[in-house]
Scaffold this active site. Structure first.
Site, PDB file in Angstrom:
ATOM      1  N   ASP A 150      -2.052   4.656  -2.202  1.00  0.00           N
ATOM      2  CA  ASP A 150      -2.632   5.217  -3.420  1.00  0.00           C
ATOM      3  C   ASP A 150      -2.155   6.645  -3.646  1.00  0.00           C
ATOM      4  O   ASP A 150      -1.371   7.181  -2.853  1.00  0.00           O
ATOM      5  CB  ASP A 150      -4.165   5.143  -3.275  1.00  0.00           C
ATOM      6  CG  ASP A 150      -4.828   4.671  -4.555  1.00  0.00           C
ATOM      7  OD1 ASP A 150      -4.281   4.933  -5.633  1.00  0.00           O
ATOM      8  OD2 ASP A 150      -5.907   4.060  -4.469  1.00  0.00           O
ATOM      9  N   ASP A 210      -6.306   1.625 -13.226  1.00  0.00           N
ATOM     10  CA  ASP A 210      -6.892   0.397 -12.681  1.00  0.00           C
ATOM     11  C   ASP A 210      -7.317  -0.574 -13.778  1.00  0.00           C
ATOM     12  O   ASP A 210      -7.869  -0.175 -14.801  1.00  0.00           O
ATOM     13  CB  ASP A 210      -8.127   0.733 -11.844  1.00  0.00           C
ATOM     14  CG  ASP A 210      -7.769   1.440 -10.547  1.00  0.00           C
ATOM     15  OD1 ASP A 210      -6.565   1.670 -10.296  1.00  0.00           O
ATOM     16  OD2 ASP A 210      -8.705   1.763  -9.797  1.00  0.00           O
TER      17      ASP A 210
END
Ligand SMILES: *[C@@H]1O[C@H](CO)[C@@H](O)[C@H](O)[C@H]1NC(C)=O
Ligand SMILES: *[C@@H]1O[C@H](CO)[C@@H](O)[C@H](O)[C@H]1NC(C)=O
Length: 503
Positions: A150, A210
Site C-alpha cells: 500500500d 478503493d
C-alpha cells in the site's frame, strides 16, 4: 514524439513476448481472496484457515482462486520487536504466520500478506518504508507468496513518477533479494502515472482509489475526475464505484501485459450492495480487463447467486486467456442515454482479442432504462485497423453468450450445504463442472472445451452489426467465434492466424 516512443516500446514488448517484472509470476492475472472488503481489521488465523477450507470445498481453488491474502491489521499493536522485526498479534495468530502459510501450502493454496510503503500502514501499524530489506526477509521467512504493498503515510515521498517509482522499487528489489518468488501487488491508487512504470517493478498496480459496493453512485470520497485519466488527482479516495473505475482505466487499458496488470481493486460480488446483474457485469468486466481477481466477500456465508457468478468458467477463461491482453473500449455513448437514480447514464462497448482468434465483446448499459445496444464489426475490430479495414470484418462470426451456462442456484445451494468431500465431489461431477487444476484454461481453450464457450445464440454476417437487448445496469458478455470459410487465407496465412500475428 512521446507517443511514438511509447508505441515503439509497446510493439517491442509484443513482438518479443517480453514479460513485465522478471520474477516469472502472474503470467495470467492472479486470482484469490482478500479479507479487506468484508472484514476490514477483523482478521485472525481462524478466518484465513476456515476461508481456505471453503475455497477448496466449493471448487474455487480448482477454478484458479489460489491466493489467500491477509490484509492490514495483522501486526502486534506494540510494533516491531526488540530486533526491529515486524511481529503478528499473537491473540489473533496464536501459531504465528509460518504455520498459516504451511497449512495453505499443504492444501495447494498460496499465502498473501500486506504492508505499506510508508512509515505506517493505512490502519496505522508499522509500515515498511526504510525497512524494506528486513521486512522482505520476514515475509520470505513466513513463506509469503504475495505482497499487497500500500501507499499510506509515505512521508511526502510522492509527486513525481521517479520519486514514487524509487520508493516502491526498494521493496521490489528487497523481495527479489530474498530469493523467494513473491508476487508484488503495488497499491498507490494510480498516483504519479503508475500505469507507465508499475510493470517494471511489480506484477500489478492499482489504478484508482478503493472500490466500494456500488455500481454507479458517485461519492465525494472518490474525488478524482471520472471522465478521463487524471494523473494529477490528489484524492484517489475510498468510495469508487464500478463505473468510475471503468472510466478511469479506459484510457490505458492496453498497458497490462503478462506479468504486470492494471489492478481495478478487489471484487464486491456477494457483499449485498448491488443487484445480481450489476455483480455479473462487475465480475465479467474485471475478468475481461485482466484485473487481478480477488474475491472480497465472506465465502463461508454467501448467497448462492454470488457463488454462481464467481465460479463461471466461461468468464474466468477470459481472465486466464494466455494471450494476456485487456479488452479496450471501442465505444462510449452518453448523449441520449437515460439517467439512473444517481444521475449517471451511459453505455459502453468493450472488445478484445483472445488467443485462439475469438473476440470478446461486452455491452455495458450503465443507464436508467432497458435498451437494445449495437455495434458494427468495423467498430469491434478497430484495433486491427480503423474504418472497417480489418480483415476480420469480412468474416461471419458466431455469437456465444458466456452467461448461458451459469451454475443453477439449486446446485450452488446443494454444494454449500454438502457435509462431506464425497458429496461435494459428486455434485460437481454431476453437473460436469470445470476443474482448472485438472485441465488448465489454456488447455481447455485449445481443445474447445464447451464449458468455456457458453452457448451459441446467433451469428453476425460479414460487415454486419451485433445487436442485443441489455437491461438497465447490466452487461452482456459475448465471445465471437469466426466462421471460417474453407481454405480462407489473408496475406498468405490461414485466417485464424491473422489476428494473433497482427496484434
Ligand atoms: C530476481 O530478478 C532477476 C532478474 O531481474 C530474475 O532473473 C530472478 O528470477 C528474480 N528472482 C526472484 C526470486 O524474484
Ligand atoms: C480437480 O482436479 C484435481 C486433480 O485431478 C483434484 O485433485 C481435485 O479434487 C478436483 N477438484 C474438484 C473440486 O473436483
Amino acid at each position: 514524439m512521446a507517443v511514438t516512443v511509447l508505441n515503439t516500446l509497446l510493439v517491442g514488448l509484443l513482438a518479443t513476448g517480453v514479460e513485465a517484472v522478471s520474477n516469472g509470476l502472474a503470467l495470467t492475472p492472479p486470482m484469490g481472496w482478500n479479507n479487506w472488503n468484508a472484514f476490514g481489521c477483523d482478521v485472525s488465523e481462524e478466518l484465513l484457515l476456515s476461508t481456505a477450507e471453503t475455497i477448496i470445498n466449493l471448487g474455487l481453488r480448482d477454478l484458479g482462486y489460489q491466493y489467500v491474502v491477509l490484509d492490514d491489521c495483522w501486526q502486534d499493536v506494540n510494533g516491531r520487536d526488540a530486533n526491529g522485526k515486524l511481529q503478528p498479534e499473537l491473540s489473533r495468530f496464536p501459531n504465528g504466520l509460518k504455520s498459516i502459510s504451511d497449512q495453505l501450502h499443504s492444501k495447494g493454496l498460496k499465502y498473501g500478506m500486506y504492508s505499506s510503503a510508508g512509515e505506517m500502514t493505512c490502519a496505522r501499524f508499522d509500515g515498511s518504508l526504510d525497512h524494506e530489506v528486513e521486512d522482505a526477509q520476514s515475509f520470505a521467512s513466513w513463506g509469503v507468496d504475495f505482497l499487497k504493498y500500500d501507499s499510506c503515510y509515505h512521508m511526502g515521498r510522492i509527486g513525481t513518477p521517479q520519486i514514487s517509482f524509487n520508493r516502491f522499487k526498494t521493496m521490489s528489489d528487497a523481495l527479489n533479494a530474498t530469493g523467494r518468488p513473491i508476487l508484488l501487488n503495488l497499491c498507490n491508487w494510480g498516483e504519479d502515472y503508475v500505469h507507465t512504470w508499475g510493470m517494471s517493478i511489480a506484477n500489478s498496480w492499482r489504478i484508482t482509489g478503493d472500490i466500494y459496493d456500488s455500481f454507479t453512485r458517485p461519492d465525494d470520497l472518490c474525488g478524482c475526475d471520472t471522465t478521463i485519466s487524471d494523473p494529477f488527482c490528489i484524492a484517489p479516495g475510498t468510495h469508487c464505484s464500478v463505473l468510475f473505475i471503468l472510466n478511469k482505466v479506459a484510457a490505458f487499458a492496453d498497458r497490462s501485459i503478462p506479468g504486470g496488470w492494471s489492478d481495478l481493486d478487489m471484487l464486491e460480488v456477494g457483499q449485498g450492495g448491488m443487484t445480481d446483474e450489476e455483480y455479473k457485469a462487475h465480475f465479467a468486466l474485471w475478468a475481461a480487463l485482466k484485473s487481478p481477481l480477488f474475491l472480497g466477500n465472506d465465502l463461508r456465508d454467501m448467497p448462492a447467486s454470488a457463488l454462481t457468478i464467481i465460479n463461471n468458467p466461461a468468464i474466468l477463461a477470459l481472465s486466464q486467456d494466455p494471450h494476456g491482453r485487456s479488452v479496450t473500449r471501442v465505444r462510449r455513448d452518453v448523449q441520449g442515454v437515460a439517467k439512473d437514480e444517481w444521475g449517471m447514464g451511459e453505455t459502453q462497448v468493450w472488445s478484445g482479442y483472445l488467443q485462439n482468434g475469438d473476440e470478446v465483446v461486452i455491452f455495458l448499459n450503465a443507464g436508467g432504462e432497458d435498451i437494445e445496444m449495437q455495434v458494427t464489426l468495423a467498430e469491434i475490430f478497430i484495433p486491427f485497423g480503423p474504418g472497417g479495414s480489418a480483415p476480420h470484418v469480412k468474416s461471419d462470426w458466431a455469437v456465444h453468450d458466456l452467461w448461458a451456462h451459469r451454475m443453477s442456484e439449486e446446485t450452488a445451494e446443494a454444494l454449500m450445504a454438502a457435509a462431506t468431500d464425497e458429496r461435494r465431489a459428486a455434485i460437481l461431477k454431476d453437473v460436469n463442472w470445470y476443474n482448472a487444476t485438472e485441465t488448465p484454461f489454456e488447455e481447455g481453450l485449445r481443445n474447445n472445451d464447451p464449458r468455456l464457450f457458453g452457448e451459441k445464440i446467433g451469428e453476425v454476417k460479414a460487415g454486419g452489426i451485433l445487436k442485443a437487448p441489455v437491461t438497465s445496469h447490466a452487461a452482456r458478455v459475448f465471445r465471437l467465434r469466426r466462421i471460417a470459410k474453407q481454405g480462407e487465407t489473408f496475406k498468405g496465412k490461414s485466417i485464424d492466424r491473422v489476428a494473433k500475428d497482427e496484434l
